[in-house]
Motif scaffolding. Structure first.
Motif, PDB file in Angstrom:
ATOM      1  N   TYR A  75       0.848  -1.195   0.000  1.00  0.00           N
ATOM      2  CA  TYR A  75       0.000   0.000   0.000  1.00  0.00           C
ATOM      3  C   TYR A  75       0.879   1.238   0.000  1.00  0.00           C
ATOM      4  O   TYR A  75       1.797   1.353   0.808  1.00  0.00           O
ATOM      5  CB  TYR A  75      -0.910   0.011   1.232  1.00  0.00           C
TER       6      TYR A  75
ATOM      7  N   LYS B 166      -5.048  -7.311   3.561  1.00  0.00           N
ATOM      8  CA  LYS B 166      -5.165  -6.158   2.676  1.00  0.00           C
ATOM      9  C   LYS B 166      -3.849  -5.389   2.604  1.00  0.00           C
ATOM     10  O   LYS B 166      -3.488  -4.815   1.582  1.00  0.00           O
ATOM     11  CB  LYS B 166      -6.292  -5.239   3.156  1.00  0.00           C
TER      12      LYS B 166
ATOM     13  N   LEU C 188      -8.206   1.889   3.518  1.00  0.00           N
ATOM     14  CA  LEU C 188      -8.311   1.169   2.254  1.00  0.00           C
ATOM     15  C   LEU C 188      -9.699   1.323   1.630  1.00  0.00           C
ATOM     16  O   LEU C 188      -9.828   1.361   0.404  1.00  0.00           O
ATOM     17  CB  LEU C 188      -7.964  -0.298   2.476  1.00  0.00           C
TER      18      LEU C 188
ATOM     19  N   ASP D  66      -9.674   4.616   0.016  1.00  0.00           N
ATOM     20  CA  ASP D  66      -8.865   4.506  -1.194  1.00  0.00           C
ATOM     21  C   ASP D  66      -9.670   3.870  -2.329  1.00  0.00           C
ATOM     22  O   ASP D  66      -9.632   4.330  -3.476  1.00  0.00           O
ATOM     23  CB  ASP D  66      -7.617   3.678  -0.882  1.00  0.00           C
TER      24      ASP D  66
ATOM     25  N   ARG E 286      -2.870   0.150  -4.132  1.00  0.00           N
ATOM     26  CA  ARG E 286      -2.806  -1.165  -3.509  1.00  0.00           C
ATOM     27  C   ARG E 286      -3.136  -2.230  -4.534  1.00  0.00           C
ATOM     28  O   ARG E 286      -4.064  -2.091  -5.320  1.00  0.00           O
ATOM     29  CB  ARG E 286      -3.802  -1.264  -2.351  1.00  0.00           C
TER      30      ARG E 286
END
Length: 625
Positions: free
Chosen positions: A224, A287, A582, A585, A610
């Motif tokens: 990330y 993740k 995330l 994002d 990512r």
């Protein structure tokens, strides 16, 4: 702000430090908390759940500590070395400047047992600084302090680790004290070592270099690079530090009995593995791109389930998968800021929390979606869980917040029961009994649980709201968007305080009150993003980032005055930060459609920041296993 080091006569008079003044160091076996004033006030070396070596965090008179700080007044500024859990505190004094580096050594891969070195390096940066060293260990929670013995460069005490250094110690009651003058360019090392391990090759610079390199190699393998990269990496490092290396279990926090209300009784031991918490940590680590840790926890989870004779899971287990975490109190400890009782063990182990089955089957669904293989063993376990949920979902349970009340029918539990059956159907194929009960859960929530005011309440037939139901959109529960929107608005109205959120406001069977719950604030952000209220969600996220302490750590709860509350640092809080970053994002890259679906769906979606990671993808050349 100028601080003054403690003197021999006022060691017991030192006030409790704010929880936010602490920083975490660890090595995948144990952990320690270092205060801003240079005192280690909490430390469990070989295991997170071991008896403490230092415990002044919970009793300033009876607890142990290890202080290194200038004798004269000073300013202190601290930070972690980038992408590591190595802490550095710089003390600015009238006569000069020193740098104290604190870390726990990463275990050698060739060793089965960890030597659990805790290392403190004091380096002179400018001038000459007189430094006070005070060492007062305890043998767990036993009353009294063990006699100290000085043998050459070692300070010994029965039942305690050995302090190794070249300082000239003197006894001041139960404290070994020394004053060391550090000149610019000089480095003095202090090592805390299990006396049963070989202590010969203690080279300070080598230990620091090795520890720093291991952390950096792990963190630099991240997947990330988004706008919140610094906070995401720090949170991932916290989760890594709270992962027990031998089994992959993730502890909720490294401490016990830090209060949810100063002076109150809501003080619990969090040094265990809650399956729900750890499943959510799996999502966050996966993740983030940390395949190895996610895989190791998955094995722990399956082994733990197979060890059960009834197929009925407990909400929490010991970090080695053990049960029997009976709760006891440490009567002679006054507790942090007078918050009694101090507890060891957690009787919530005896509760039944049915949402955990859905959490686990959702995790299996993610595992398969990322390329994992469902072998016969995993299929058998998954089918057993789904059958259990299909037969028992209508029964009340204790709920995820573990109130000390009679069981109720919690809406959050029903949502996660639906998740269990929905994921089982996706994983193992449709079965009539699963499909019937899956539809029945949806109908019950829509017709029986949903309040006439258009929102999801805490319990069936209730009016109180619970932030736990905010997970509904993130698990793809089939309910009208209008109900989610109304639920979000009611949560903000009744439970919100600035960017923070209380988990609930109703009676939970305990006296007193608690602070806002950090994870719930991140769950609210996720729900807002799902609704497309992106700007509102991002503003709340930014507000939460501002509430971390100076080294980027979060507690379990935060008071309305900004004071940190509850055990610290909290895995729940940091996994929430990673997930919300995330989700934001994903929305920025693809709008509302990008955040819809299951955890697995979102994990597989690419963004410029990512890339999705599969189960079989390569790992760094160095690992913790």
């Amino acid at each position: 702000m100028l601080l003054r080091s403690e003197s021999t006569t006022d060691l017991a008079a030192r006030p409790y430090q704010p929880i936010s003044d602490y920083a975490l160091i660890g090595n995948g076996h144990g952990a320690a908390l270092v205060a801003r004033d240079g005192s280690i006030d909490w430390c469990c070396l070989d295991r997170f759940d071991a008896e403490p070596v230092f415990s002044r965090l919970l009793d300033r008179r009876h607890g142990g500590f290890f202080l290194i700080a200038p004798v004269t007044p000073y300013d202190a500024v601290r930070a972690y070395h980038p992408d590591t859990n190595v802490l550095e505190t710089v003390f600015y004094c009238p006569d000069g400047e020193i740098r104290v580096t604190d870390f726990m050594t990463v275990p050698d891969k060739s060793r089965q047992a960890s030597p659990s070195y805790l290392v403190r390096l004091v380096k002179g940066v400018a001038g000459r600084v007189a430094v006070e060293v005070s060492y007062r260990p305890v043998a767990g929670f036993r009353p009294g302090f063990p006699p100290l013995e000085i043998a050459g460069d070692r300070v010994l005490a029965e039942g305690c680790p050995t302090l190794v250094s070249a300082a000239d110690y003197q006894f001041a009651g139960p404290v070994a004290q020394a004053t060391v003058t550090i000149r610019a360019g000089e480095t003095v090392g202090f090592h805390l070592v299990d006396p049963s391990h070989d202590m010969t090759p203690l080279v300070p610079d080598d230990l620091l270099t090795a520890s720093r390199a291991c952390w950096k190699e792990w963190s630099e393998a991240r997947r990330y690079e988004g706008p919140f990269s610094r906070q995401v990496v720090r949170s991932a490092l916290v989760l890594k530090a709270l992962t027990y290396r031998p089994t992959g279990a993730i502890v909720a926090a490294p401490t016990t009995s830090l209060p949810e209300e100063a002076g109150g009784v809501r003080n619990w031991d969090y040094r265990f593995c809650w399956l729900r918490d750890a499943c959510l940590c799996f999502y966050a680590l996966k993740k983030f791109g940390s395949t190895l840790e996610a895989e190791q926890f998955f094995s722990f989870l399956i082994d733990t389930f197979e060890a059960q004779e009834t197929g009925k899971l407990k909400p929490l287990y010991g970090i080695d998968g053990s049960v029997g975490l009976s709760e006891r109190t440490i009567e002679h400890y006054e507790g942090y800021c007078g918050s009694r009782p101090v507890r060891v063990g957690n009787e919530a182990e005896e509760q039944h929390q049915v949402d955990v089955y859905g959490q686990i089957l959702d995790l299996v669904h993610l595992y398969k979606s990322l390329g994992g293989v469902l072998d016969e063993r995993l299929r058998r376990i998954g089918v057993t869980m789904a059958n259990y949920v299909a037969a028992h979902w209508r029964e009340p349970d204790s709920g995820l917040w573990e109130p000390r009340l009679a069981p109720k029918r919690y809406v959050h539990a029903a949502i996660m029961n639906w998740v269990a059956l929905d994921r089982a159907i996706r994983l193992f194929g449709p079965r009539p009994e699963w499909a019937v009960e899956c539809d029945a859960i949806v109908a019950a929530i829509r017709q029986e649980a949903a309040h006439a005011g258009g929102y999801l309440p805490q319990v069936f037939g209730g009016t109180d709201v619970d932030a736990a139901v905010l997970i509904a959109p993130m698990v793809d529960f089939p309910i009208d968007e209008e109900i989610i929107e109304r639920t979000v608005d009611v949560v903000i109205e009744r439970l919100g305080h600035g960017p923070l959120v209380y988990r609930y406001r109703g009676d939970d069977g305990l006296p007193g009150h608690e602070g806002t719950f950090v994870l719930c604030a991140f769950w609210l952000i996720d729900a807002l993003v799902w609704l497309g209220r992106f700007d509102e969600a991002k503003a709340r996220f930014t507000g939460l980032l501002d509430l971390a302490n100076d080294v980027g750590l979060y507690p379990e709860e935060i008071g309305e005055d900004g004071a940190f509350l509850g055990n610290f640092p909290q895995a729940f809080s940091h996994l929430g930060l990673i997930h919300s970053a995330l989700v934001l994002d994903l929305h920025a890259a693809g709008g509302k459609p990008a955040v819809r679906g299951t955890y697995a769906d979102r994990t597989l979606r690419e963004t410029p920041n990512r890339r999705p990671t599969g189960i079989e993808e390569g790992e760094p050349t160095w690992s913790w296993s």
